[in-house]
Structure formats: structure tokens, C-alpha cells
Design a protein around this motif. Sequence first.
Motif, PDB file in Angstrom:
ATOM      1  N   ARG A  63       0.672  -1.509 -10.780  1.00  0.00           N
ATOM      2  CA  ARG A  63       1.402  -1.996 -11.947  1.00  0.00           C
ATOM      3  C   ARG A  63       2.602  -2.849 -11.540  1.00  0.00           C
ATOM      4  O   ARG A  63       3.010  -3.767 -12.265  1.00  0.00           O
ATOM      5  N   ALA A  64       3.157  -2.593 -10.365  1.00  0.00           N
ATOM      6  CA  ALA A  64       4.341  -3.318  -9.905  1.00  0.00           C
ATOM      7  C   ALA A  64       4.070  -4.797  -9.640  1.00  0.00           C
ATOM      8  O   ALA A  64       5.013  -5.578  -9.489  1.00  0.00           O
ATOM      9  N   MET A  65       2.799  -5.199  -9.583  1.00  0.00           N
ATOM     10  CA  MET A  65       2.492  -6.609  -9.347  1.00  0.00           C
ATOM     11  C   MET A  65       2.667  -7.472 -10.587  1.00  0.00           C
ATOM     12  O   MET A  65       2.778  -8.704 -10.484  1.00  0.00           O
ATOM     13  N   GLN A  66       2.707  -6.878 -11.761  1.00  0.00           N
ATOM     14  CA  GLN A  66       2.716  -7.659 -13.002  1.00  0.00           C
ATOM     15  C   GLN A  66       3.812  -8.722 -13.053  1.00  0.00           C
ATOM     16  O   GLN A  66       3.537  -9.871 -13.435  1.00  0.00           O
ATOM     17  N   PRO A  67       5.058  -8.410 -12.658  1.00  0.00           N
ATOM     18  CA  PRO A  67       6.101  -9.449 -12.748  1.00  0.00           C
ATOM     19  C   PRO A  67       5.861 -10.665 -11.861  1.00  0.00           C
ATOM     20  O   PRO A  67       6.472 -11.721 -12.082  1.00  0.00           O
ATOM     21  N   SER A  68       5.003 -10.553 -10.857  1.00  0.00           N
ATOM     22  CA  SER A  68       4.757 -11.672  -9.935  1.00  0.00           C
ATOM     23  C   SER A  68       3.698 -12.644 -10.437  1.00  0.00           C
ATOM     24  O   SER A  68       3.539 -13.731  -9.857  1.00  0.00           O
ATOM     25  N   LEU A  69       2.989 -12.292 -11.488  1.00  0.00           N
ATOM     26  CA  LEU A  69       1.835 -13.092 -11.891  1.00  0.00           C
ATOM     27  C   LEU A  69       2.220 -14.469 -12.411  1.00  0.00           C
ATOM     28  O   LEU A  69       1.574 -15.468 -12.073  1.00  0.00           O
ATOM     29  N   THR A  70       3.261 -14.539 -13.216  1.00  0.00           N
ATOM     30  CA  THR A  70       3.659 -15.840 -13.760  1.00  0.00           C
ATOM     31  C   THR A  70       4.114 -16.773 -12.649  1.00  0.00           C
ATOM     32  O   THR A  70       3.711 -17.946 -12.595  1.00  0.00           O
TER      33      THR A  70
ATOM     34  N   THR B  75      -9.032  -5.575  -9.218  1.00  0.00           N
ATOM     35  CA  THR B  75      -9.732  -4.831 -10.258  1.00  0.00           C
ATOM     36  C   THR B  75      -8.897  -3.680 -10.781  1.00  0.00           C
ATOM     37  O   THR B  75      -8.688  -3.536 -11.994  1.00  0.00           O
ATOM     38  N   SER B  76      -8.412  -2.841  -9.877  1.00  0.00           N
ATOM     39  CA  SER B  76      -7.692  -1.647 -10.300  1.00  0.00           C
ATOM     40  C   SER B  76      -6.379  -2.002 -10.983  1.00  0.00           C
ATOM     41  O   SER B  76      -5.988  -1.350 -11.961  1.00  0.00           O
ATOM     42  N   ALA B  77      -5.683  -3.040 -10.527  1.00  0.00           N
ATOM     43  CA  ALA B  77      -4.456  -3.461 -11.189  1.00  0.00           C
ATOM     44  C   ALA B  77      -4.747  -4.016 -12.575  1.00  0.00           C
ATOM     45  O   ALA B  77      -3.979  -3.789 -13.523  1.00  0.00           O
ATOM     46  N   SER B  78      -5.845  -4.737 -12.720  1.00  0.00           N
ATOM     47  CA  SER B  78      -6.202  -5.265 -14.029  1.00  0.00           C
ATOM     48  C   SER B  78      -6.449  -4.143 -15.025  1.00  0.00           C
ATOM     49  O   SER B  78      -6.116  -4.260 -16.213  1.00  0.00           O
ATOM     50  N   VAL B  79      -7.020  -3.049 -14.540  1.00  0.00           N
ATOM     51  CA  VAL B  79      -7.275  -1.909 -15.419  1.00  0.00           C
ATOM     52  C   VAL B  79      -5.965  -1.252 -15.845  1.00  0.00           C
ATOM     53  O   VAL B  79      -5.762  -0.950 -17.027  1.00  0.00           O
ATOM     54  N   VAL B  80      -5.050  -1.030 -14.905  1.00  0.00           N
ATOM     55  CA  VAL B  80      -3.823  -0.302 -15.257  1.00  0.00           C
ATOM     56  C   VAL B  80      -2.809  -1.198 -15.981  1.00  0.00           C
ATOM     57  O   VAL B  80      -2.056  -0.714 -16.834  1.00  0.00           O
TER      58      VAL B  80
ATOM     59  N   ASN C 185       0.843  -1.189   0.000  1.00  0.00           N
ATOM     60  CA  ASN C 185       0.000   0.000   0.000  1.00  0.00           C
ATOM     61  C   ASN C 185       0.881   1.243   0.000  1.00  0.00           C
ATOM     62  O   ASN C 185       2.040   1.191   0.434  1.00  0.00           O
ATOM     63  N   PRO C 186       0.411   2.387  -0.492  1.00  0.00           N
ATOM     64  CA  PRO C 186      -0.965   2.700  -0.854  1.00  0.00           C
ATOM     65  C   PRO C 186      -1.348   2.180  -2.246  1.00  0.00           C
ATOM     66  O   PRO C 186      -0.491   1.822  -3.051  1.00  0.00           O
ATOM     67  N   VAL C 187      -2.676   2.168  -2.483  1.00  0.00           N
ATOM     68  CA  VAL C 187      -3.211   1.743  -3.775  1.00  0.00           C
ATOM     69  C   VAL C 187      -3.066   2.907  -4.750  1.00  0.00           C
ATOM     70  O   VAL C 187      -3.862   3.847  -4.754  1.00  0.00           O
ATOM     71  N   THR C 188      -2.026   2.844  -5.547  1.00  0.00           N
ATOM     72  CA  THR C 188      -1.762   3.843  -6.575  1.00  0.00           C
ATOM     73  C   THR C 188      -1.529   3.113  -7.893  1.00  0.00           C
ATOM     74  O   THR C 188      -1.153   1.923  -7.901  1.00  0.00           O
ATOM     75  N   PRO C 189      -1.690   3.776  -9.030  1.00  0.00           N
ATOM     76  CA  PRO C 189      -1.404   3.103 -10.305  1.00  0.00           C
ATOM     77  C   PRO C 189      -0.011   2.494 -10.364  1.00  0.00           C
ATOM     78  O   PRO C 189       0.168   1.384 -10.874  1.00  0.00           O
ATOM     79  N   ASP C 190       1.009   3.182  -9.843  1.00  0.00           N
ATOM     80  CA  ASP C 190       2.369   2.644  -9.893  1.00  0.00           C
ATOM     81  C   ASP C 190       2.510   1.383  -9.045  1.00  0.00           C
ATOM     82  O   ASP C 190       3.133   0.392  -9.476  1.00  0.00           O
ATOM     83  N   ASN C 191       1.962   1.392  -7.839  1.00  0.00           N
ATOM     84  CA  ASN C 191       2.050   0.207  -6.982  1.00  0.00           C
ATOM     85  C   ASN C 191       1.246  -0.958  -7.534  1.00  0.00           C
ATOM     86  O   ASN C 191       1.624  -2.127  -7.372  1.00  0.00           O
TER      87      ASN C 191
ATOM     88  N   THR D 155      -8.990   6.437  -4.489  1.00  0.00           N
ATOM     89  CA  THR D 155      -8.802   7.864  -4.716  1.00  0.00           C
ATOM     90  C   THR D 155      -9.220   8.209  -6.143  1.00  0.00           C
ATOM     91  O   THR D 155      -9.427   7.321  -6.990  1.00  0.00           O
ATOM     92  N   VAL D 156      -9.311   9.504  -6.424  1.00  0.00           N
ATOM     93  CA  VAL D 156      -9.630   9.955  -7.783  1.00  0.00           C
ATOM     94  C   VAL D 156      -8.563   9.461  -8.759  1.00  0.00           C
ATOM     95  O   VAL D 156      -8.870   8.993  -9.865  1.00  0.00           O
ATOM     96  N   GLU D 157      -7.290   9.550  -8.370  1.00  0.00           N
ATOM     97  CA  GLU D 157      -6.192   9.142  -9.249  1.00  0.00           C
ATOM     98  C   GLU D 157      -6.321   7.682  -9.673  1.00  0.00           C
ATOM     99  O   GLU D 157      -6.129   7.332 -10.849  1.00  0.00           O
ATOM    100  N   THR D 158      -6.647   6.820  -8.728  1.00  0.00           N
ATOM    101  CA  THR D 158      -6.759   5.396  -9.029  1.00  0.00           C
ATOM    102  C   THR D 158      -8.079   5.069  -9.715  1.00  0.00           C
ATOM    103  O   THR D 158      -8.160   4.121 -10.502  1.00  0.00           O
TER     104      THR D 158
END
Length: 259
Positions: free
Chosen positions: A68-75, A95-100, A60-66, A145-148
Motif C-alpha cells: 500500500r505504501a507504493m500508492q503515493p509514488s504512482l503519479t 498484482t498484490s499491490a493493485s488488490v490492496v 521487502n517484505p511483501v506485506t499489505p502495508d508495504n 504468504t497467507v496474509e498477502t
Amino acid sequence: MTAQIDIRVSAIKPALDARPLKKRVGLIILATDHTTEPDFQRMVAGPDIGVYVARIPFANPVTPDNLRAMQPSLTEAAVLILPGEELDVICYSCTSASVVIGDAEIEAAIQAAKPGVPVVTPPLAGVHGLRALGAKRISVLTPYTVETSRPMVDYFAGHDFDIASFTCLGLDDDRDMARISPAALVELARDAIAADADALFISCTAVRAALAAAEIEQATGRPLVSSNLASAWSCLRLCGDDTPRPEFGRLMTMPMARG
């Protein structure tokens, strides 16, 4: 002192089932997630369907950058779910990570470990659920937040939905999002839905909207699609389970278009 007991090997060879359970749902969730696993045990797991979970790092916090940082862990997470065995579907529960990150990118990352497995993301499941209900003009409620929240406006508009209203709560910690009571969600939904909306989408897999689905629909007079409801519905239907579950709202009584 070791007891002197002879241990024999049975001459009877047990018959082995092809699988302990007929269907297997893989679930990739955030390390901080309080909600998805109980929701899937409640709505998806059963005598014929097993839910198998892997958690991935998230800060946390839930931001677009944080997010997006999960992508390398998915595989790697997908590799850890019943290694070497086939799954019927895998859901990445954010949900929000899937969008970004993007639905296609998430599917590619998971299928790198589990080739050909159907992949469910909450926002795309939400799109399918809203379409199954015939909704074209929607209201959206997020805890972010509005940003996310802003990328989600573009996501649903890009899938040809009219946005009648969009409300966010301004929270940036998914652990707080999980602490919003189901009763509070009913009042928040009543406030968030526009008079001309066909349906309400409540975003975030941390939010316990599934527990209040029937009450929200009664309060708003419109169908509810939430992240976990839509994901669970998609996983069930992809497993061939079309059993209506009206206690979880109208979506859980609907078929899902195949193909």
C-alpha cells in the motif's frame, strides 16, 4: 588543441515522424522487479510498439502495508514516462499491490499525470483474461504468504469467480519469487489446479510463468492466465495488436472485449 574544422548547418530540413514508434506503452514497475521488463520486451515491444519504463521505490517484505505504501509514488512515476507526451496505455505492474490499493485508486493516481490514458493492473487484466477464456471456476496459485494472498481471494470472488482451490508458497521477498524456475512452476501448477477448475491464475509479476505458459497448459489440461501474460495481452489489445501468439498460451490467441 581544438581542431579548426568548419561545421555547417544542413540546408535540408528532415521530415519528422509524429512518433518514433506508432504505439507507446508505459510501464511502472517496482525497484526490485527482475521479471516484468524482460517479459514486456519479449511479449509487447516490437516494430510498432515501444515500452517505456519507470521504477518506483519498494521495500521487502511483501506485506499489505508495504504494498500500500507504493500508492503515493504512482503519479510521479507516470509523470516521468515521456513527459508531456501521450501514451496509449500505462500498466502498473504489481498484482498484490493493485488488490490492496484498488484498481480505481491506481487509475486515478496515474491519470492525475496522464489524463485519459487507459490503465492496466494485473489483477483486473487477469479478470478480463479469464472471462475471455470463458472461465468461471478457477484455481489460484500465488508465491505470497497467507496474509498477502487472502485479499486476492476476496478480489476474485468479488468479480464473480468461484474459487475451486487457492495455493500459496509462503514467500515474502519478490526477488525470491523471481528465482522460481519456469520448470518448477510447471510442477507447482500441476499440484495447484483443482480437477473441476476451468483455468489457473498464477499471480505475481515477479513470477516467470509466461516463459512456461505452453508447458503449464499441457501439464494441467487447462488454460493459464498469469499476471504478466494478462497485462501484456491487455496492453497489446489496447494498442490494437490482435496478433495471436500461441507460444505464450491460449490467452495470447484471444481477442479482448472492448468497452
